[in-house]
Design a protein around this motif. Structure first.
Motif, short mmCIF file in Angstrom:
data_model
loop_
_atom_site.label_atom_id
_atom_site.label_comp_id
_atom_site.label_asym_id
_atom_site.label_seq_id
_atom_site.Cartn_x
_atom_site.Cartn_y
_atom_site.Cartn_z
N UNK A 192 23.41 16.38 25.56
CA UNK A 192 22.17 16.32 25.53
C UNK A 192 21.37 17.50 24.80
N UNK A 193 20.52 17.15 23.85
CA UNK A 193 19.71 18.29 23.36
C UNK A 193 19.10 18.94 24.29
N UNK A 194 19.13 20.36 24.46
CA UNK A 194 18.20 21.19 25.29
C UNK A 194 17.56 22.37 24.41
N UNK A 195 16.15 22.37 24.87
CA UNK A 195 15.34 23.58 24.15
C UNK A 195 15.13 24.48 25.42
N UNK A 196 15.77 25.69 24.92
CA UNK A 196 15.81 26.71 25.99
C UNK A 196 14.16 27.33 26.03
N UNK A 197 13.82 27.33 27.42
CA UNK A 197 12.37 27.68 27.60
C UNK A 197 12.67 29.40 28.30
N UNK A 198 12.57 30.22 27.68
CA UNK A 198 12.86 31.71 27.99
C UNK A 198 11.96 31.99 29.36
N UNK A 199 12.85 32.62 30.37
CA UNK A 199 12.49 32.91 31.59
C UNK A 199 11.64 34.47 31.51
#
Length: 200
Positions: A192-199
């Motif tokens: 699945x495509x994932x867009x990383x949301x910075x923590x």
């Protein structure tokens, strides 16, 4: 036609040194073993590493949710660490109990004894179906509890471990590897495509 077993054996030459991956989430600490970690930058001022973590590993969600992990290169005297962190699940027990460690700069556990360690903040991720590739920005580095950067001992590789593990471990090791391969095979096609949301 692709021959799975010969291909698998050939690709084993591409494994990384044996590494211990540590994580922490809401006071719960864990560690695991991997041979799928590599340097991910040639720029000295932008040190990065990448590591694949299977989704069925307890550490996976801890890293995904916190965006940080510790990566430890082990030495050839640390077979006990490989067994403790690699043969059991952190869902069932505290795998770091009794293993000397301290909280690093990022809050992840840092093993007091190892060849060397880095602490990372996740910069990006990629779904591979059965696992997630975590790209980590290196934010701290050292050699166990020491402040210096002199590696300790001889680096432990996957091939060295397989060739020298105690004979009484081999049946359990191979059974656990087979189980993991079967679970991973079922997940490998579900990318699945994932867009990383910075923590951060």
């Amino acid at each position: 036609m692709l021959q799975p077993d010969p291909t698998y054996q050939l690709l084993r030459n591409l494994t990384s040194p044996v590494v211990a991956i540590t994580s922490e989430r809401q006071g719960k600490k864990n560690g695991m073993i991997s041979d799928a970690a590599v340097r991910a930058s040639i720029v000295p001022s932008v040190p990065r590493v990448s590591v694949y973590i299977h989704k069925f590993n307890y550490s996976h969600d801890m890293i995904f949710e916190t965006g940080r992990f510790g990566l430890h290169l082990l030495n050839t005297t640390q077979f006990d660490v490989v067994r403790r962190l690699g043969f059991f699940s952190g869902r069932d027990q505290d795998k770091l109990a009794g293993l000397p460690h301290h909280a690093g700069q990022t809050g992840v556990p840092v093993l007091d004894e190892c060849f060397a360690h880095v602490e990372c903040s996740v910069a990006n991720v990629m779904d591979t179906g059965s696992s997630t590739l975590f790209l980590g920005d290196v934010v701290a580095v050292g050699c166990g509890a020491a402040a210096g950067l002199e590696p300790r001992g001889e680096l432990l590789t996957a091939s060295y471990f397989r060739a020298h593990m105690p004979a009484e471990w081999r049946t359990e090791y191979e059974a656990k590897l087979t189980d993991a391969q079967q679970v991973a095979a079922k997940l490998s096609g579900k990318i699945k495509p994932v867009v990383w949301k910075s923590t951060r």
